[in-house]
Design a protein around this motif. Structure first.
Motif, PDB file in Angstrom:
ATOM      1  N   ALA A  91       0.885  -1.260  -0.029  1.00  0.00           N
ATOM      2  CA  ALA A  91       0.069  -0.010  -0.052  1.00  0.00           C
ATOM      3  C   ALA A  91       0.943   1.244  -0.042  1.00  0.00           C
ATOM      4  CB  ALA A  91      -1.094  -0.071   1.324  1.00  0.00           C
ATOM      5  N   LEU A  92       1.882   1.363   0.905  1.00  0.00           N
ATOM      6  CA  LEU A  92       2.977   2.481   0.759  1.00  0.00           C
ATOM      7  C   LEU A  92       3.613   2.540  -0.524  1.00  0.00           C
ATOM      8  CD1 LEU A  92       4.099   4.699   2.483  1.00  0.00           C
ATOM      9  CD2 LEU A  92       5.839   2.911   3.347  1.00  0.00           C
ATOM     10  N   VAL A  93       3.930   1.410  -0.969  1.00  0.00           N
ATOM     11  CA  VAL A  93       4.619   1.611  -2.332  1.00  0.00           C
ATOM     12  C   VAL A  93       3.670   2.379  -3.337  1.00  0.00           C
ATOM     13  CG1 VAL A  93       5.613   0.349  -4.295  1.00  0.00           C
ATOM     14  CG2 VAL A  93       6.386  -0.166  -2.005  1.00  0.00           C
ATOM     15  N   MET A  94       2.309   1.931  -3.441  1.00  0.00           N
ATOM     16  CA  MET A  94       1.592   2.221  -4.193  1.00  0.00           C
ATOM     17  C   MET A  94       1.189   3.853  -4.242  1.00  0.00           C
ATOM     18  SD  MET A  94      -1.879   3.175  -5.334  1.00  0.00           S
ATOM     19  CE  MET A  94      -2.826   2.787  -3.697  1.00  0.00           C
ATOM     20  N   VAL A  95       1.159   4.271  -2.884  1.00  0.00           N
ATOM     21  CA  VAL A  95       0.841   5.674  -2.588  1.00  0.00           C
ATOM     22  C   VAL A  95       2.192   6.638  -3.006  1.00  0.00           C
ATOM     23  CG1 VAL A  95       0.867   7.378  -0.612  1.00  0.00           C
ATOM     24  CG2 VAL A  95      -0.470   5.419  -0.859  1.00  0.00           C
ATOM     25  N   ILE A  96       3.444   5.941  -2.806  1.00  0.00           N
ATOM     26  CA  ILE A  96       4.603   6.730  -3.349  1.00  0.00           C
ATOM     27  C   ILE A  96       4.656   6.659  -4.859  1.00  0.00           C
ATOM     28  CG2 ILE A  96       7.224   6.535  -3.437  1.00  0.00           C
ATOM     29  CD1 ILE A  96       6.756   5.530  -0.504  1.00  0.00           C
ATOM     30  N   GLN A  97       4.318   5.735  -5.251  1.00  0.00           N
ATOM     31  CA  GLN A  97       4.360   5.750  -7.022  1.00  0.00           C
ATOM     32  C   GLN A  97       3.294   6.770  -7.477  1.00  0.00           C
ATOM     33  OE1 GLN A  97       3.649   1.477  -7.751  1.00  0.00           O
ATOM     34  NE2 GLN A  97       6.058   1.330  -8.085  1.00  0.00           N
ATOM     35  N   THR A  98       2.298   6.823  -6.980  1.00  0.00           N
ATOM     36  CA  THR A  98       1.191   7.614  -7.150  1.00  0.00           C
ATOM     37  C   THR A  98       1.732   9.022  -6.897  1.00  0.00           C
ATOM     38  OG1 THR A  98      -0.497   5.986  -6.652  1.00  0.00           O
ATOM     39  CG2 THR A  98      -1.112   8.551  -7.022  1.00  0.00           C
ATOM     40  N   PHE A  99       2.358   9.366  -5.895  1.00  0.00           N
ATOM     41  CA  PHE A  99       2.833  10.775  -5.752  1.00  0.00           C
ATOM     42  C   PHE A  99       3.929  11.038  -6.729  1.00  0.00           C
ATOM     43  CE2 PHE A  99       1.173  10.669  -1.124  1.00  0.00           C
ATOM     44  CZ  PHE A  99       0.135  11.470  -1.578  1.00  0.00           C
ATOM     45  N   LYS A 100       4.831  10.102  -7.045  1.00  0.00           N
ATOM     46  CA  LYS A 100       6.033  10.122  -7.946  1.00  0.00           C
ATOM     47  C   LYS A 100       5.458  10.385  -9.241  1.00  0.00           C
ATOM     48  CE  LYS A 100      10.003   8.821  -6.645  1.00  0.00           C
ATOM     49  NZ  LYS A 100      11.265   7.760  -6.539  1.00  0.00           N
ATOM     50  N   SER A 101       4.441   9.861  -9.633  1.00  0.00           N
ATOM     51  CA  SER A 101       4.087  10.135 -11.012  1.00  0.00           C
ATOM     52  C   SER A 101       3.712  11.407 -11.659  1.00  0.00           C
ATOM     53  CB  SER A 101       2.764   9.012 -11.247  1.00  0.00           C
ATOM     54  OG  SER A 101       1.723   9.586 -10.744  1.00  0.00           O
ATOM     55  N   GLY A 102       3.274  12.092 -10.430  1.00  0.00           N
ATOM     56  CA  GLY A 102       2.989  13.292 -10.816  1.00  0.00           C
ATOM     57  C   GLY A 102       1.695  13.901 -11.619  1.00  0.00           C
ATOM     58  N   ALA A 103       0.875  12.991 -11.827  1.00  0.00           N
ATOM     59  CA  ALA A 103      -0.284  12.948 -12.375  1.00  0.00           C
ATOM     60  C   ALA A 103      -1.414  13.534 -11.464  1.00  0.00           C
ATOM     61  CB  ALA A 103      -0.853  11.653 -12.894  1.00  0.00           C
ATOM     62  N   ASP A 104      -1.514  14.837 -11.691  1.00  0.00           N
ATOM     63  CA  ASP A 104      -2.510  15.600 -10.652  1.00  0.00           C
ATOM     64  C   ASP A 104      -3.718  14.777 -10.347  1.00  0.00           C
ATOM     65  OD1 ASP A 104      -0.801  17.397 -10.189  1.00  0.00           O
ATOM     66  OD2 ASP A 104      -1.445  18.710 -11.501  1.00  0.00           O
ATOM     67  N   GLN A 105      -4.425  14.267 -11.666  1.00  0.00           N
ATOM     68  CA  GLN A 105      -5.784  13.903 -11.220  1.00  0.00           C
ATOM     69  C   GLN A 105      -5.530  12.410 -10.420  1.00  0.00           C
ATOM     70  OE1 GLN A 105      -8.739  14.881 -12.308  1.00  0.00           O
ATOM     71  NE2 GLN A 105      -9.885  13.378 -10.998  1.00  0.00           N
ATOM     72  N   ASP A 106      -4.442  11.643 -10.725  1.00  0.00           N
ATOM     73  CA  ASP A 106      -4.252  10.565  -9.880  1.00  0.00           C
ATOM     74  C   ASP A 106      -4.324  10.689  -8.370  1.00  0.00           C
ATOM     75  OD1 ASP A 106      -4.553   8.901 -12.200  1.00  0.00           O
ATOM     76  OD2 ASP A 106      -2.349   8.612 -12.448  1.00  0.00           O
ATOM     77  N   ILE A 107      -3.340  11.807  -7.948  1.00  0.00           N
ATOM     78  CA  ILE A 107      -3.066  12.207  -6.647  1.00  0.00           C
ATOM     79  C   ILE A 107      -4.410  12.635  -6.327  1.00  0.00           C
ATOM     80  CG2 ILE A 107      -2.005  13.994  -5.323  1.00  0.00           C
ATOM     81  CD1 ILE A 107       0.233  13.854  -7.064  1.00  0.00           C
ATOM     82  N   ARG A 108      -5.403  13.231  -6.938  1.00  0.00           N
ATOM     83  CA  ARG A 108      -6.744  13.967  -6.192  1.00  0.00           C
ATOM     84  C   ARG A 108      -7.388  12.787  -6.087  1.00  0.00           C
ATOM     85  NH1 ARG A 108      -5.893  18.642  -9.489  1.00  0.00           N
ATOM     86  NH2 ARG A 108      -6.645  17.628 -11.253  1.00  0.00           N
ATOM     87  N   ASP A 109      -7.347  11.735  -6.880  1.00  0.00           N
ATOM     88  CA  ASP A 109      -8.206  10.658  -6.927  1.00  0.00           C
ATOM     89  C   ASP A 109      -7.959   9.762  -5.439  1.00  0.00           C
ATOM     90  OD1 ASP A 109      -9.814  11.207  -9.119  1.00  0.00           O
ATOM     91  OD2 ASP A 109      -8.777   9.833 -10.346  1.00  0.00           O
ATOM     92  N   LEU A 110      -6.879   9.414  -5.213  1.00  0.00           N
ATOM     93  CA  LEU A 110      -6.013   8.927  -4.294  1.00  0.00           C
ATOM     94  C   LEU A 110      -6.421   9.610  -2.995  1.00  0.00           C
ATOM     95  CD1 LEU A 110      -4.431   6.705  -3.024  1.00  0.00           C
ATOM     96  CD2 LEU A 110      -2.475   7.947  -3.088  1.00  0.00           C
ATOM     97  N   VAL A 111      -6.325  11.040  -2.627  1.00  0.00           N
ATOM     98  CA  VAL A 111      -6.512  11.913  -1.680  1.00  0.00           C
ATOM     99  C   VAL A 111      -8.198  11.718  -1.319  1.00  0.00           C
ATOM    100  CG1 VAL A 111      -6.880  14.077  -0.642  1.00  0.00           C
ATOM    101  CG2 VAL A 111      -4.577  13.360  -1.929  1.00  0.00           C
ATOM    102  N   ASP A 112      -9.165  11.693  -2.221  1.00  0.00           N
ATOM    103  CA  ASP A 112     -10.455  11.668  -2.074  1.00  0.00           C
ATOM    104  C   ASP A 112     -10.954  10.473  -1.748  1.00  0.00           C
ATOM    105  OD1 ASP A 112     -10.728  14.368  -3.063  1.00  0.00           O
ATOM    106  OD2 ASP A 112     -11.139  13.730  -5.454  1.00  0.00           O
ATOM    107  N   ARG A 113     -10.479   9.143  -2.073  1.00  0.00           N
ATOM    108  CA  ARG A 113     -10.744   7.979  -1.813  1.00  0.00           C
ATOM    109  C   ARG A 113     -10.534   7.635  -0.311  1.00  0.00           C
ATOM    110  NH1 ARG A 113      -9.446   3.478  -6.251  1.00  0.00           N
ATOM    111  NH2 ARG A 113     -11.119   2.165  -5.076  1.00  0.00           N
TER     112      ARG A 113
END
Length: 132
Positions: A91-113
Motif C-alpha cells: 500500500a505504501l509503495v502504491m501511494v509513493i508511486q502515485t505521488f511520484k508519477s506527478g499526475a494531478d488527477q491520480d493524486i486527487r483521486d487517491l486523496v479523495d478515496r
C-alpha cells in the motif's frame, strides 16, 4: 555452635520414600498446561485452562476465543505478521508511486478515496484493494 560453623555443615536430608511405604503419593499433573491463553484470560492476566472453552469463560458466561495469530511465539503468528507487513508495504509503495508519477488527477483521486474512508483501517483496506 556459632553461626560460622553451622554454615559449613551439610544439611540433613530426609530418608527416601519408596512406593511401597506409607505416605507415598506420586506427583500427578493437575492439568495439561496450555501454551497460550484465550483472549479473555489474556486480557485479565489470569491462568487459562485451554480449549474448547476454558473454565474462566464458562463461569463468566463469555465466549472463549483462541487466536493463534496473537501468540507471538508461534510460526503461525509470525506468518500472519509478515503477511500484514507485506500488505502495508504494498500500500505504501502504491501511494509513493502515485505521488511520484506527478499526475494531478491520480493524486486527487487517491486523496479523495482516503478522505471518504471512515477510519485508518478502512483507508488501508482501500489502498490494499487498489494494489491488487
Amino acid at each position: 555452635m556459632n553461626k560460622a560453623t553451622s554454615r559449613n555443615l551439610p544439611r540433613r536430608l530426609l530418608p527416601e520414600v519408596s512406593p511401597g511405604k506409607v505416605g507415598y503419593s506420586p506427583v500427578q499433573p493437575s492439568s495439561k498446561r496450555r501454551s497460550f491463553a484465550c483472549t479473555n484470560c489474556r486480557r485479565k492476566h489470569i491462568k487459562c485452562t485451554g480449549p474448547p472453552s476454558c473454565e474462566n469463560c464458562v463461569h463468566s458466561g463469555r465466549t472463549c476465543v483462541f487466536e493463534p495469530s496473537k501468540d507471538r511465539r508461534r510460526k503461525e503468528a509470525l506468518r500472519h505478521a509478515e503477511k500484514a507487513t507485506e500488505g502495508y508495504r504494498n500500500a505504501l509503495v502504491m501511494v509513493i508511486q502515485t505521488f511520484k508519477s506527478g499526475a494531478d488527477q491520480d493524486i486527487r483521486d487517491l486523496v479523495d478515496r482516503m478522505k471518504q474512508s471512515s477510519s485508518v483501517d478502512d483507508s488501508l483496506a482501500e489502498l490494499q484493494e487498489m494494489t491488487h
